[in-house]
Design a protein around this motif. Structure first.
Motif, PDB file in Angstrom:
ATOM      1  N   GLY A   1       0.805  -1.216   0.000  1.00 19.44           N
ATOM      2  CA  GLY A   1       0.000   0.000   0.000  1.00 19.44           C
ATOM      3  C   GLY A   1       0.840   1.269   0.000  1.00 19.44           C
ATOM      4  O   GLY A   1       0.421   2.306   0.508  1.00 19.44           O
ATOM      5  N   ILE A   2       2.029   1.180  -0.584  1.00 18.70           N
ATOM      6  CA  ILE A   2       2.935   2.325  -0.622  1.00 18.70           C
ATOM      7  C   ILE A   2       2.784   3.054  -1.955  1.00 18.70           C
ATOM      8  O   ILE A   2       2.961   2.459  -3.025  1.00 18.70           O
ATOM      9  CB  ILE A   2       4.404   1.884  -0.448  1.00 18.70           C
ATOM     10  N   ARG A   3       2.446   4.332  -1.888  1.00 15.93           N
ATOM     11  CA  ARG A   3       2.320   5.138  -3.089  1.00 15.93           C
ATOM     12  C   ARG A   3       3.441   6.173  -3.101  1.00 15.93           C
ATOM     13  O   ARG A   3       3.594   6.958  -2.166  1.00 15.93           O
ATOM     14  CB  ARG A   3       0.949   5.845  -3.133  1.00 15.93           C
ATOM     15  N   LEU A   4       4.221   6.142  -4.170  1.00 18.89           N
ATOM     16  CA  LEU A   4       5.357   7.038  -4.287  1.00 18.89           C
ATOM     17  C   LEU A   4       5.024   8.238  -5.167  1.00 18.89           C
ATOM     18  O   LEU A   4       3.913   8.356  -5.684  1.00 18.89           O
ATOM     19  CB  LEU A   4       6.555   6.282  -4.862  1.00 18.89           C
ATOM     20  N   ALA A   5       5.993   9.104  -5.340  1.00 21.38           N
ATOM     21  CA  ALA A   5       5.753  10.391  -5.993  1.00 21.38           C
ATOM     22  C   ALA A   5       5.239  10.252  -7.419  1.00 21.38           C
ATOM     23  O   ALA A   5       4.480  11.093  -7.904  1.00 21.38           O
ATOM     24  CB  ALA A   5       7.030  11.227  -5.989  1.00 21.38           C
ATOM     25  N   ASP A   6       5.664   9.186  -8.122  1.00 18.52           N
ATOM     26  CA  ASP A   6       5.245   9.041  -9.518  1.00 18.52           C
ATOM     27  C   ASP A   6       3.918   8.326  -9.676  1.00 18.52           C
ATOM     28  O   ASP A   6       3.487   7.999 -10.766  1.00 18.52           O
ATOM     29  CB  ASP A   6       6.333   8.326 -10.332  1.00 18.52           C
ATOM     30  N   GLY A   7       3.270   8.049  -8.507  1.00 18.40           N
ATOM     31  CA  GLY A   7       1.963   7.420  -8.575  1.00 18.40           C
ATOM     32  C   GLY A   7       1.965   5.935  -8.303  1.00 18.40           C
ATOM     33  O   GLY A   7       0.929   5.319  -8.181  1.00 18.40           O
ATOM     34  N   LYS A   8       3.173   5.331  -8.211  1.00 16.17           N
ATOM     35  CA  LYS A   8       3.255   3.892  -7.918  1.00 16.17           C
ATOM     36  C   LYS A   8       2.804   3.630  -6.486  1.00 16.17           C
ATOM     37  O   LYS A   8       3.024   4.440  -5.605  1.00 16.17           O
ATOM     38  CB  LYS A   8       4.685   3.393  -8.110  1.00 16.17           C
TER      39      LYS A   8
END
Length: 209
Positions: A202-209
């Protein structure tokens, strides 16, 4: 909640590739090898200790550590590796702890990234720091595959063999990890596995991943 991931892997396993991919996706990337070398300030206590242990000629005329010379002497056998770790490890552990466990008052002010990825090249000597991680991932590949990759990148076979002999076996590496990602095949499997891992956590990073 911020998540701390330790990534381990033997030479030419794809560990750095995995960490770089996560960094490009928006994670904070801490490479312990790079951080350790940043401590090599001429005239510092750590540099003096390295010179006393491995010979003062590991330093150049300006007092800088000559990395190639140090590597030739520090990665000869388990004893010499342990000697270098005894010098660098305490300083590295303190530094990493200060980053991952900031003072509460400061953590309210400084933004914390959703994912911090710590790249560890010598996991067997750093297991006492694993409690700082939420999870440890091992990137693995067979010895022959890794040897071929290293040679294709310009490393001599003898140099690879010498360094590989001082690293844990792939089975030992897997035992240190919570999750194992196989990187035997030179395709996008590694990246797909990392994307799936991010999704599962459930980890969302800056690029949307």
């Amino acid at each position: 909640m911020p998540f701390t991931l330790f990534v381990i892997g033997n030479i030419a396993s794809g560990k750095s590739t995995a960490c770089s991919y996560l960094a490009r996706s928006g994670a904070r990337h801490l490479d312990l090898d790079v951080i350790a070398k940043s401590f090599y300030v001429p005239g510092s206590a750590i540099v003096d200790s390295i010179a006393e242990a491995f010979g003062w000629d590991v330093l150049d005329e300006s007092g800088e550590v000559r990395s190639s010379v140090l590597a030739q002497r520090a990665f000869v056998d388990e004893g010499s590796v342990h000697q270098l770790n005894e010098i660098v490890h305490p300083v590295l552990l303190d530094y990493l702890s200060n980053i991952l466990l900031p003072v509460p008052c400061c953590s309210l002010v400084v933004p914390t990234p959703a994912l911090t990825v710590v790249e560890i090249s010598a996991p067997a000597s750093f297991t006492d720091a694993f409690g700082l991680a939420d999870e440890v991932i091992a990137i693995t590949a067979p010895l022959d595959t890794r040897r071929t990759r290293a040679i294709e990148r310009g490393m001599s076979g003898s140099d690879f063999d010498a360094r590989s002999d001082l690293q844990p076996s792939e089975d030992e590496l897997k035992m240190m990890a919570d999750t194992v990602i196989d990187n035997s095949v030179a395709d996008d499997t590694l990246f797909r596995s990392l994307d799936l891992w991010l999704e599962d956590r459930g980890i969302r990073l800056a690029d949307g991943k």
